[in-house]
Write a protein that holds these residues in place. Structure first.
Motif, short mmCIF file in Angstrom:
data_model
loop_
_atom_site.label_atom_id
_atom_site.label_comp_id
_atom_site.label_asym_id
_atom_site.label_seq_id
_atom_site.Cartn_x
_atom_site.Cartn_y
_atom_site.Cartn_z
N VAL A 23 18.81 -26.30 -12.09
CA VAL A 23 17.46 -25.67 -12.67
C VAL A 23 16.25 -26.04 -12.03
O VAL A 23 15.97 -27.39 -11.98
CB VAL A 23 17.41 -26.11 -14.10
N ARG A 24 15.31 -25.19 -11.43
CA ARG A 24 14.16 -25.39 -11.14
C ARG A 24 13.05 -25.84 -12.17
O ARG A 24 12.82 -24.93 -13.11
CB ARG A 24 13.56 -24.34 -10.13
N SER A 25 12.10 -27.10 -12.06
CA SER A 25 11.23 -27.35 -13.24
C SER A 25 10.25 -27.98 -12.70
O SER A 25 10.08 -28.31 -11.59
CB SER A 25 12.23 -28.43 -13.93
N LYS A 26 9.09 -27.97 -13.58
CA LYS A 26 7.91 -28.78 -13.41
C LYS A 26 7.79 -29.74 -14.46
O LYS A 26 8.23 -29.45 -15.75
CB LYS A 26 6.92 -27.68 -13.77
N TYR A 46 14.78 -31.58 -20.93
CA TYR A 46 13.83 -30.26 -20.39
C TYR A 46 14.08 -29.09 -21.50
O TYR A 46 15.00 -28.92 -22.27
CB TYR A 46 14.29 -30.11 -19.37
N LYS A 48 13.81 -24.64 -21.39
CA LYS A 48 13.66 -23.33 -20.54
C LYS A 48 12.29 -22.91 -20.54
O LYS A 48 11.80 -23.00 -21.66
CB LYS A 48 14.98 -22.64 -20.85
N ASP A 49 11.79 -22.33 -19.41
CA ASP A 49 10.44 -21.80 -19.43
C ASP A 49 10.78 -20.42 -18.67
O ASP A 49 10.49 -20.58 -17.35
CB ASP A 49 9.37 -22.59 -18.64
N ASP A 53 13.09 -20.93 -14.72
CA ASP A 53 12.49 -22.20 -14.67
C ASP A 53 12.37 -23.08 -16.01
O ASP A 53 13.08 -22.49 -16.99
CB ASP A 53 10.98 -21.92 -14.29
N ALA A 54 11.98 -24.39 -15.80
CA ALA A 54 12.13 -25.05 -16.88
C ALA A 54 10.96 -25.98 -16.89
O ALA A 54 10.44 -26.20 -15.81
CB ALA A 54 13.44 -25.95 -16.90
N VAL A 55 10.66 -26.91 -17.88
CA VAL A 55 9.66 -27.91 -18.17
C VAL A 55 10.35 -29.00 -18.63
O VAL A 55 11.02 -29.10 -19.57
CB VAL A 55 8.59 -27.38 -19.09
N ILE A 56 9.98 -30.36 -17.92
CA ILE A 56 10.59 -31.43 -18.15
C ILE A 56 9.69 -32.23 -19.22
O ILE A 56 8.36 -32.17 -19.21
CB ILE A 56 10.63 -32.65 -16.96
#
Length: 295
Positions: A23-26, A46, A48-49, A53-56
């Motif tokens: 999962v790609r995240s910021k 995290y 899901k965004d 994408d996702a947010v930690i």
């Protein structure tokens, strides 16, 4: 709330592994305010965004963290050193060993390019390696295309997180290509003018191998002791840590103190002079460093 582990950091994104998916995240914007920097190896929470994408939102407490390379929760380090091109340096190896030991990470020594040694050089290197084995380190040797190293490293890597590191140009990417040919990592030749290689790894990434995780990390040629106090250094030398228990004075620095078990072991030949010489040089670096003041 979902949980995952950061397996790769690249171009401002963190790639999380969660139950077989990447999962790609910021990171959250508040991390910067709090001085929190997620690292490869971190276990995180995290959200899901959007679809991809996702947010930690939270970084779990770390077992340890290394600064160079930037990675967390490491079990062991494969210290890759060539015997030629660049030539083997016991002092540099001892510097790596001391720093790795200070983080509570178990070192494994791997010598590369052993096929380039003549008989005299091989005997010289063997003397050092016999001593390192004698004080408890695992020492392996290999050369380009030696597939047998995969079988040797398999049980060592299994179920552990391993950093692969060492001086530039020693063959780290070549070793990884031998272990996992599908990676096709780019390697560069040694520069004749500089005497060292140009490391081609641009980021840190945890890669699955033999039931464990291996990180390829950017090469570097020196390490400092900024995080080690002078009283702690002897504990980062495997044989000195044990000998120190028999010193007369608690907190003995093994310099001029009477009835020092470390100095006695060096004088008797039980401990090697070259290791003690390196210890004294590193200790002087720590003593001479500028005092650190809180900002």
């Amino acid at each position: 709330m979902k949980q995952g582990q950061i397996r790769k950091a690249l171009s401002g994104f963190y790639y999380l592994y969660d139950d077989g998916e990447m999962v790609r995240s910021k990171g959250r914007g508040v991390f910067r305010v709090r001085g929190v920097t997620p690292l490869v190896g971190d276990f995180v929470d995290y959200e899901k965004d959007g679809e991809n994408d996702a947010v930690i939102v939270n970084v779990h407490e770390r077992k340890n963290e290394l600064v160079r390379p930037p990675i967390a929760n490491v079990d062991q380090a494969l210290l890759v050193f060539s015997v030629k091109e660049p030539n083997f340096s016991p002092k540099l190896l001892d510097r790596f060993l001391a720093v790795i030991e200070s983080y509570g990470v178990e070192p494994v020594i791997i010598l590369t390019k052993t096929d380039l040694l003549d008989e005299n050089d091989a005997a010289h290197i063997r003397r050092y390696m016999d001593y390192y084995r004698g004080i408890g380190y695992t020492v392996l040797k290999t050369n380009m295309g030696d597939g047998a190293i995969s079988e040797e490293l398999g049980p060592i890597i299994e179920a552990r997180t391993t950093v692969l590191t060492g001086q530039s140009g020693v063959g780290k990417s070549t070793l990884l290509n031998t272990l996992m040919p599908e990676l096709e990592l780019k390697t560069d030749e040694i520069s004749d003018s500089l005497g060292r290689g140009r490391h081609t790894t641009r980021h840190v990434e945890l890669i699955e191998f033999a039931g464990g995780l291996v990180a390829d990390t950017p090469g570097f040629s020196s390490l400092d002791f900024d995080h080690i106090e002078k009283e702690e250094l002897a504990g980062c030398f495997a044989e000195f840590a044990e000998l120190s228990e028999n010193c007369k004075f608690r907190g003995c620095l093994h310099l001029k103190e009477p009835k020092c078990a470390v100095k006695a072991a060096v004088e008797s030949g039980e401990a090697e002079q070259f290791r003690y010489d390196h210890y004294v040089q590193f200790l002087q670096e720590i003593i001479d460093r500028k005092p650190r003041y809180p900002s």
